[in-house]
Design a protein around this motif. Structure first.
Motif, PDB file in Angstrom:
ATOM      1  N   GLY A 390       0.838  -1.193   0.065  1.00  0.00           N
ATOM      2  CA  GLY A 390       0.075  -0.181  -0.068  1.00  0.00           C
ATOM      3  C   GLY A 390       0.641   1.421   0.147  1.00  0.00           C
ATOM      4  N   ILE A 391       1.978   1.209  -0.471  1.00  0.00           N
ATOM      5  CA  ILE A 391       2.914   2.293  -0.474  1.00  0.00           C
ATOM      6  C   ILE A 391       2.730   2.895  -1.904  1.00  0.00           C
ATOM      7  CG2 ILE A 391       5.200   3.369  -0.253  1.00  0.00           C
ATOM      8  CD1 ILE A 391       5.940   1.172   1.825  1.00  0.00           C
ATOM      9  N   GLY A 392       2.484   4.302  -1.941  1.00  0.00           N
ATOM     10  CA  GLY A 392       2.578   4.889  -3.317  1.00  0.00           C
ATOM     11  C   GLY A 392       3.798   4.994  -3.895  1.00  0.00           C
ATOM     12  N   LYS A 393       3.588   4.588  -5.346  1.00  0.00           N
ATOM     13  CA  LYS A 393       4.855   4.458  -6.223  1.00  0.00           C
ATOM     14  C   LYS A 393       5.948   5.505  -5.961  1.00  0.00           C
ATOM     15  CE  LYS A 393       6.043   3.641 -11.155  1.00  0.00           C
ATOM     16  NZ  LYS A 393       5.448   3.363 -12.602  1.00  0.00           N
ATOM     17  N   GLY A 394       5.384   6.735  -6.212  1.00  0.00           N
ATOM     18  CA  GLY A 394       6.219   8.183  -5.996  1.00  0.00           C
ATOM     19  C   GLY A 394       6.982   8.055  -4.760  1.00  0.00           C
TER      20      GLY A 394
END
Length: 466
Positions: A390-394
């Motif tokens: 659930g960590i954003g790609k950016g």
């Protein structure tokens, strides 16, 4: 800690300088580290470039000056300090081959760059030109000036490794583009001697020469300068130069040398902060809180003698640091050892990791004691781990970088400067007299283990940045 003890690397192909000893027979590396430096015995400092350090002999000098200031405050600060400061100015001037009247001290390179850029007067159409690896605080200083003055800024974007000549070409082209646009011209070029992230040598000598031809002020951020690379300021003749002494010259923090040629000293009307040395328009003299000097000094030198009440003892430690380095064998020997260790040590780390060092075809980037090695981490794999947790790609680049940094300190009692650069993870390592090849072998083992943990997703556990 690494699960296995690393085997020392073969020495037959290593340069003789890596067996250096001090004049009194102490071997560079762990022997010198234990005898002369103040590190925790369990801590290995492979990141000298960020904050530097100093030996016990310089510590003793620092405390002596501090004790004298407390024993007789007015006597020391008003009467003894100015003479000791002059001795430090003379000592650093010899190392830099610069006239002593052109040398003053500031707390750090950031203060020096701010002092220069904030002192200059800007008009509509003026531009500051700088390169992508600029130090963060310096870039924000430029941004602040674009908000508070008419000056505009242009950043030259690129990603290392590139050749020196390429940087000269794109710099010249950018200057020509701004001029041809009819919107103005470049007033100032701001660039490094050695960049911080990534840690690479910059072609500053060539750029200073180009600036002279193009009538552009050269502002040289030499944060990684004195004690790190050979510098001849008379020959270089940059318009403005600042260099930290506490990074590579083994002085206490904070101590930086500011060199401004006599021709440009009238442009620096104020210290930072503005203090007693400022001469408002219409007045002709400086009211200095220190007694008049027995030797003739310019208003520039006098202004920087006493900017405000702080602990200026680090400025006075230059002679002690020079004496320590002379005991090691002198400036040239120290530089050559640190550079050779950085190059050979980091190449060994890259070999252990199965990756590469950051270098260009003409091998100019590594002509300094800071070298960068690529970490064996697959960006796509890291992004996949991020997606699963659930960590954003950016956020992946900095999340992995920050986890590596914290893990090195908290679990391995070391620090190596990790960075996310050009879409990959790198680590910057420093060569220094208290390190040796075995330390780099150990670093390679640590990094191999930490990268293995990163590939297993340790950095992402318990986090969600969506």
């Amino acid at each position: 800690m690494p699960s296995t003890t690393p085997r020392p690397p073969p020495t037959e192909n290593l340069p003789e300088i890596l067996t250096a000893t001090t004049k009194d027979g102490i071997k560079f590396g762990k022997e010198l580290r234990r005898k002369d430096f103040m590190f925790d015995e369990k801590y290995r400092n492979l990141n000298h470039g960020s904050f530097g350090t100093y030996p016990r002999s310089v510590r003793d000098a620092l405390r002596s000056f501090q004790d004298q200031a407390e024993a007789r405050p007015d006597d020391f600060i008003r009467y003894k300090y100015p003479h000791l400061l002059d001795e430090s100015r003379e000592a650093i001037a010899k190392i830099l081959n610069a006239p002593t009247p052109e040398i003053v001290f500031v707390p750090n390179a950031t203060t020096g760059v701010n002092t220069i850029l904030r002192s200059l007067v800007y008009e509509e159409g003026d531009y500051i030109l700088y390169f992508a690896p600029i130090y963060g605080s310096c870039e924000k200083t430029v941004a602040y000036l674009t908000e508070t003055t008419p000056v505009k800024a242009v950043k030259i974007e690129y990603v290392h490794p590139v050749e020196d000549d390429y940087l000269i070409t794109i710099f010249t082209q950018k200057v020509e583009q701004i001029s041809a646009s009819g919107r103005g011209c470049v007033k100032i070029a701001l660039f490094d001697t050695v960049c911080s992230n990534p840690g690479v040598r910059f072609p500053f000598e060539k750029l200073v020469a180009v600036c002279k031809k193009l009538n552009i002020y050269s502002v040289l951020d030499g944060a990684h300068g004195v004690g790190n690379i050979e510098l001849d300021l008379r020959a270089l003749d940059a318009d403005f130069f600042v260099s930290n002494c506490h990074k590579w010259l083994h002085t206490p923090r904070g101590c930086a040398v500011l060199h401004i040629p006599t021709r440009n000293q009238p442009l620096i009307r104020s210290t930072l902060p503005t203090s007693h040395g400022f001469i408002p328009h219409g007045l002709t003299n400086v009211v200095n809180p220190l007694p008049p000097s027995k030797i003739l000094k310019s208003s520039f030198v006098t202004a920087f003698e006493f900017v405000g009440t702080i602990d200026n003892a680090p400025y006075l430690c230059i002679p002690a640091a020079v004496k320590f380095r002379e005991r090691l064998g002198g400036e040239k020997m120290v530089r050559e050892y640190c550079q050779a260790l950085a190059i050979h040590g980091t190449k060994r780390v890259a070999e252990m990791l199965g990756t590469k060092v950051l270098e260009n075809e003409k091998a100019t980037l590594m002509r300094c004691p800071m070298v960068n090695v690529l970490l064996p981490l697959d960006p796509h794999k890291m992004e996949g781990i991020a997606a699963e947790t659930g960590i954003g790609k950016g956020a992946v680049g900095m999340e992995v970088r920050n986890w590596i940094a914290q893990t090195l300190v908290s679990e391995y009692a070391t620090f190596m400067a990790p960075m996310f650069y050009g879409g990959r993870w790198w680590v910057r390592l420093s060569g220094q007299v208290y390190l040796e090849m075995e330390d780099f072998e150990w670093a390679g083992s640590v990094l191999r283990e930490v990268c293995g943990r990163a590939e297993r997703g340790d950095w992402a556990r318990g986090k969600s940045l969506l």
